[in-house]
Design a protein around this motif. Structure first.
Motif, PDB file in Angstrom:
ATOM      1  N   GLN A  44      20.915  -0.926 -10.893  1.00  0.00           N
ATOM      2  CA  GLN A  44      20.850  -2.340 -10.543  1.00  0.00           C
ATOM      3  C   GLN A  44      21.399  -2.643  -9.147  1.00  0.00           C
ATOM      4  O   GLN A  44      21.462  -3.802  -8.756  1.00  0.00           O
ATOM      5  N   ILE A  45      21.749  -1.629  -8.399  1.00  0.00           N
ATOM      6  CA  ILE A  45      22.457  -1.855  -7.128  1.00  0.00           C
ATOM      7  C   ILE A  45      21.621  -2.634  -6.112  1.00  0.00           C
ATOM      8  O   ILE A  45      22.164  -3.420  -5.342  1.00  0.00           O
ATOM      9  N   ASN A  46      20.307  -2.453  -6.100  1.00  0.00           N
ATOM     10  CA  ASN A  46      19.470  -3.167  -5.128  1.00  0.00           C
ATOM     11  C   ASN A  46      19.243  -4.620  -5.515  1.00  0.00           C
ATOM     12  O   ASN A  46      18.987  -5.446  -4.654  1.00  0.00           O
ATOM     13  N   SER A  47      19.308  -4.916  -6.800  1.00  0.00           N
ATOM     14  CA  SER A  47      19.027  -6.285  -7.248  1.00  0.00           C
ATOM     15  C   SER A  47      20.300  -7.106  -7.476  1.00  0.00           C
ATOM     16  O   SER A  47      20.224  -8.241  -7.931  1.00  0.00           O
ATOM     17  N   MET A  48      21.477  -6.570  -7.166  1.00  0.00           N
ATOM     18  CA  MET A  48      22.748  -7.280  -7.392  1.00  0.00           C
ATOM     19  C   MET A  48      22.987  -8.346  -6.336  1.00  0.00           C
ATOM     20  O   MET A  48      22.635  -8.173  -5.177  1.00  0.00           O
ATOM     21  N   ILE A  94      33.183   3.516 -13.253  1.00  0.00           N
ATOM     22  CA  ILE A  94      32.916   4.951 -13.458  1.00  0.00           C
ATOM     23  C   ILE A  94      32.166   5.180 -14.763  1.00  0.00           C
ATOM     24  O   ILE A  94      31.226   5.980 -14.818  1.00  0.00           O
ATOM     25  N   LEU A  95      32.570   4.479 -15.826  1.00  0.00           N
ATOM     26  CA  LEU A  95      31.901   4.672 -17.120  1.00  0.00           C
ATOM     27  C   LEU A  95      30.471   4.138 -17.128  1.00  0.00           C
ATOM     28  O   LEU A  95      29.612   4.668 -17.853  1.00  0.00           O
ATOM     29  N   ASN A  96      30.184   3.118 -16.347  1.00  0.00           N
ATOM     30  CA  ASN A  96      28.851   2.521 -16.308  1.00  0.00           C
ATOM     31  C   ASN A  96      28.139   2.802 -14.984  1.00  0.00           C
ATOM     32  O   ASN A  96      27.325   1.999 -14.538  1.00  0.00           O
ATOM     33  N   MET A  97      28.441   3.926 -14.393  1.00  0.00           N
ATOM     34  CA  MET A  97      27.901   4.263 -13.068  1.00  0.00           C
ATOM     35  C   MET A  97      26.373   4.296 -13.062  1.00  0.00           C
ATOM     36  O   MET A  97      25.746   3.806 -12.127  1.00  0.00           O
ATOM     37  N   GLU A  98      25.760   4.824 -14.106  1.00  0.00           N
ATOM     38  CA  GLU A  98      24.292   4.955 -14.127  1.00  0.00           C
ATOM     39  C   GLU A  98      23.611   3.595 -14.126  1.00  0.00           C
ATOM     40  O   GLU A  98      22.693   3.361 -13.338  1.00  0.00           O
ATOM     41  N   SER A  99      24.064   2.680 -14.976  1.00  0.00           N
ATOM     42  CA  SER A  99      23.433   1.362 -15.013  1.00  0.00           C
ATOM     43  C   SER A  99      23.721   0.580 -13.737  1.00  0.00           C
ATOM     44  O   SER A  99      22.870  -0.185 -13.269  1.00  0.00           O
ATOM     45  N   ILE A 100      24.891   0.770 -13.163  1.00  0.00           N
ATOM     46  CA  ILE A 100      25.220   0.091 -11.909  1.00  0.00           C
ATOM     47  C   ILE A 100      24.338   0.612 -10.783  1.00  0.00           C
ATOM     48  O   ILE A 100      23.847  -0.159  -9.947  1.00  0.00           O
TER      49      ILE A 100
END
Length: 161
Positions: free
Chosen positions: A69-73, A60-66
């Motif tokens: 990067q969601i497509n490249s994870m 929740i705290l790092n939702m923006e960075s996650i």
């Protein structure tokens, strides 16, 4: 008439019950192995809850960075890291709980042995008084072969002493 031995024993028992460590008397209901297993199980449940709660808070705290990067994870790599951390946390807390609960049981066992010894002595004193009172009153317990008593019978007061 006051019995000084009974008073001393009752005082020791009461002082122990009043000043005991929390849960020592409830601990006496368990064998060591069962007490340690129950404590470790509670620790593992709480560790599981806290670990996944911390992961959720981190997400929740790092939702923006996650989200960026969601497509490249690599999801397999992420799950491997999460599960490795989970298993590591479980092992650390399990070993800690195992040591702590064994130590607590061993420490309490010394006190409980003394407490039970005092209780047994007090019960024997009361049984002696009960037998003496029955003899004086003329009632005697009739014991069966099984180990209990079935009836109270009246003895003759006149002929025997």
């Amino acid at each position: 008439m006051l019995d000084e031995d009974k008073i001393r024993l009752m005082t020791k028992i009461t002082i122990y019950e009043k000043n005991e460590e929390p849960g020592e008397l409830t601990m006496s209901r368990y064998y060591r192995e069962d007490y340690v297993k129950l404590g470790c199980l509670k620790t593992l449940v709480v560790t599981t809850f806290c670990y996944w709660l911390l992961i959720a808070v981190y997400i929740i705290l790092n939702m923006e960075s996650i989200m960026n990067q969601i497509n490249s994870m690599d999801y397999f790599d992420v799950m491997t890291k999460l599960m490795t951390g989970y298993v590591g946390a479980m092992l650390v807390f399990y070993l800690y709980a195992f040591l702590i609960y064994n130590y607590k049981y061993a420490k309490a066992k010394k006190h409980l042995v003394r407490y039970n010894k005092n209780l047994r002595r007090l019960i024997k004193l009361y049984e002696k008084d009960e037998v003496r009172d029955q003899i004086e009153d003329g009632t005697v317990k009739v014991y069966s072969e099984i180990g209990g008593y079935s009836d109270l019978i009246e003895t003759e007061q006149g002929g025997r002493n």
